[in-house]
Design a protein around this motif. Structure first.
Motif, PDB file in Angstrom:
ATOM      1  N   THR A 156      -5.965   5.649   4.982  1.00  0.00           N
ATOM      2  CA  THR A 156      -5.211   6.050   3.791  1.00  0.00           C
ATOM      3  C   THR A 156      -3.906   6.738   4.193  1.00  0.00           C
ATOM      4  N   GLN A 157      -3.907   7.435   5.334  1.00  0.00           N
ATOM      5  CA  GLN A 157      -2.681   8.069   5.826  1.00  0.00           C
ATOM      6  C   GLN A 157      -1.900   7.053   6.649  1.00  0.00           C
ATOM      7  N   ARG A 158      -0.874   6.487   6.035  1.00  0.00           N
ATOM      8  CA  ARG A 158      -0.052   5.477   6.713  1.00  0.00           C
ATOM      9  C   ARG A 158       1.268   5.354   5.963  1.00  0.00           C
ATOM     10  N   GLN A 159       2.218   4.689   6.589  1.00  0.00           N
ATOM     11  CA  GLN A 159       3.453   4.332   5.886  1.00  0.00           C
ATOM     12  C   GLN A 159       3.329   2.868   5.478  1.00  0.00           C
ATOM     13  N   THR A 160       3.659   2.572   4.223  1.00  0.00           N
ATOM     14  CA  THR A 160       3.592   1.198   3.724  1.00  0.00           C
ATOM     15  C   THR A 160       4.986   0.753   3.290  1.00  0.00           C
ATOM     16  N   MET A 161       5.369  -0.449   3.731  1.00  0.00           N
ATOM     17  CA  MET A 161       6.669  -1.003   3.344  1.00  0.00           C
ATOM     18  C   MET A 161       6.458  -2.378   2.725  1.00  0.00           C
ATOM     19  N   LEU A 162       7.155  -2.633   1.631  1.00  0.00           N
ATOM     20  CA  LEU A 162       7.046  -3.913   0.931  1.00  0.00           C
ATOM     21  C   LEU A 162       8.434  -4.534   0.847  1.00  0.00           C
ATOM     22  N   PHE A 163       8.565  -5.749   1.378  1.00  0.00           N
ATOM     23  CA  PHE A 163       9.845  -6.453   1.377  1.00  0.00           C
ATOM     24  C   PHE A 163       9.744  -7.683   0.483  1.00  0.00           C
ATOM     25  N   SER A 164      10.747  -7.887  -0.340  1.00  0.00           N
ATOM     26  CA  SER A 164      10.735  -9.036  -1.237  1.00  0.00           C
ATOM     27  C   SER A 164      12.165  -9.437  -1.572  1.00  0.00           C
ATOM     28  N   ALA A 165      12.430 -10.749  -1.494  1.00  0.00           N
ATOM     29  CA  ALA A 165      13.783 -11.228  -1.799  1.00  0.00           C
ATOM     30  C   ALA A 165      14.083 -11.143  -3.289  1.00  0.00           C
ATOM     31  N   THR A 166      13.045 -11.296  -4.109  1.00  0.00           N
ATOM     32  CA  THR A 166      13.188 -11.163  -5.558  1.00  0.00           C
ATOM     33  C   THR A 166      12.165 -10.148  -6.054  1.00  0.00           C
ATOM     34  N   HIS A 201      -6.470   2.560  13.212  1.00  0.00           N
ATOM     35  CA  HIS A 201      -5.390   3.411  13.722  1.00  0.00           C
ATOM     36  C   HIS A 201      -3.994   2.892  13.361  1.00  0.00           C
ATOM     37  N   VAL A 202      -3.934   1.998  12.382  1.00  0.00           N
ATOM     38  CA  VAL A 202      -2.631   1.476  11.951  1.00  0.00           C
ATOM     39  C   VAL A 202      -1.814   2.604  11.320  1.00  0.00           C
ATOM     40  N   GLU A 203      -0.589   2.762  11.782  1.00  0.00           N
ATOM     41  CA  GLU A 203       0.285   3.818  11.258  1.00  0.00           C
ATOM     42  C   GLU A 203       1.268   3.277  10.221  1.00  0.00           C
ATOM     43  N   ILE A 204       1.705   2.020  10.410  1.00  0.00           N
ATOM     44  CA  ILE A 204       2.685   1.413   9.496  1.00  0.00           C
ATOM     45  C   ILE A 204       2.185   0.035   9.078  1.00  0.00           C
ATOM     46  N   PHE A 205       2.146  -0.209   7.779  1.00  0.00           N
ATOM     47  CA  PHE A 205       1.737  -1.512   7.246  1.00  0.00           C
ATOM     48  C   PHE A 205       2.927  -2.118   6.507  1.00  0.00           C
ATOM     49  N   VAL A 206       3.338  -3.306   6.916  1.00  0.00           N
ATOM     50  CA  VAL A 206       4.497  -3.977   6.313  1.00  0.00           C
ATOM     51  C   VAL A 206       4.036  -5.257   5.622  1.00  0.00           C
TER      52      VAL A 206
END
Length: 275
Positions: free
Chosen positions: A82-92, A52-57
């Motif tokens: 498969t239906q989720r929001q995915t966010m990827l954070f990276s300094a470089t 039931h994860v809605e947002i994956f960071v």
């Protein structure tokens, strides 16, 4: 940040007992901050349901790649809806991260924060040119300055961090080392001592460069120059946080001058030389 909001959160990592984490999970949680390995341990044992994860960071994505976490991250992704929001954070954003972004994200929006200024403007950066044999004496002298209230010293190796902490203690500068070979308990104790003011110097390897977020770090010292220019940015970013000012001092040996030039190319500026 969500302390006063009706949002529950918890942190989960390896090196400590699982049962307290299981007990906490049973109460329910809105936001789970976890390392990939321990997350998978709980999933395999049936103590965690990711359906039931809605947002994956994915935070610190470039570091995850460097440290070999990608296979675990892919295993976690297979357990998510498969239906989720995915966010990827990276300094470089090296090529490997561009490739990972295309693989993980669908039609992503890319947001760059101050891309032209990779270092915090509030950090005064200086470099001392010094022979390796004299680095320890110079560092001890700089650390003894009353203006140094709380400092992180970066070394290239774990063994070097241990040895430097021991040598500083011999001249009455009490420090503790933190690196990947230390147990979770030892790292927690060292960080707690640092936060509480029990010690004013923390000697760290680059594995800690992004993980340390302690209020009031006045100085960062590069005892060894980093082999990658981007690492310099992460190291000095331990100071001047949350609007404060900070000082970053590098000790550069003759054999490290090419590393300094790489850093200056990345910063697009010369670092002030201290006599």
């Amino acid at each position: 940040y969500g302390k006063y909001l009706p949002i529950t959160s918890m942190v989960m990592f390896g090196g400590v007992g699982m049962q307290p984490q299981v007990d906490r999970l049973r109460k329910g949680v809105d936001i789970l901050v976890a390392t990939p390995g321990r997350l998978l341990d709980h999933h395999q044992q049936g103590t965690l349901d990711l359906k039931h994860v809605e947002i994956f960071v994915l935070d610190e994505a470039d570091r995850m790649l460097d440290m070999g976490f990608l296979p675990d991250v892919r295993r976690v992704l297979r357990q998510l809806p498969t239906q989720r929001q995915t966010m990827l954070f990276s300094a470089t954003i090296p090529d490997a991260i561009e490739k990972l972004a295309k693989e993980l994200l669908k039609d992503p929006v890319r947001i760059s924060v101050t891309p032209e200024q990779p270092t915090v403007e509030r950090i005064r950066q200086t470099v001392h040119f010094v022979d390796r044999s004299r680095k320890k004496a110079l560092l001890a002298e700089l650390l003894a300055n009353p203006g140094v209230s709380r400092a992180v010293v970066f070394t290239r190796t774990k063994h070097g961090a241990n040895r430097l902490a021991e040598d500083l203690a011999k001249v009455k500068i009490y420090a503790q080392a933190i690196h990947g070979n230390k147990s979770q308990k030892a790292r927690t104790v060292a960080l707690d001592n640092f936060k509480s003011g029990g010690i004013k110097v923390l000697v760290a390897t680059d594995i800690a460069a992004r993980g340390i977020d302690v209020t009031g770090i006045s100085h960062v010292f590069n005892y060894d120059m980093p082999t990658e220019a981007e690492t310099y940015v992460h190291r000095i970013g331990r100071t001047a946080r949350a609007g404060a000012d900070g000082i970053a001092i590098s000790l550069c040996g003759p054999e490290e001058k090419t590393l300094l030039r790489d850093i200056e190319r990345l910063l697009q500026r010369r670092i002030e030389v201290s006599a």
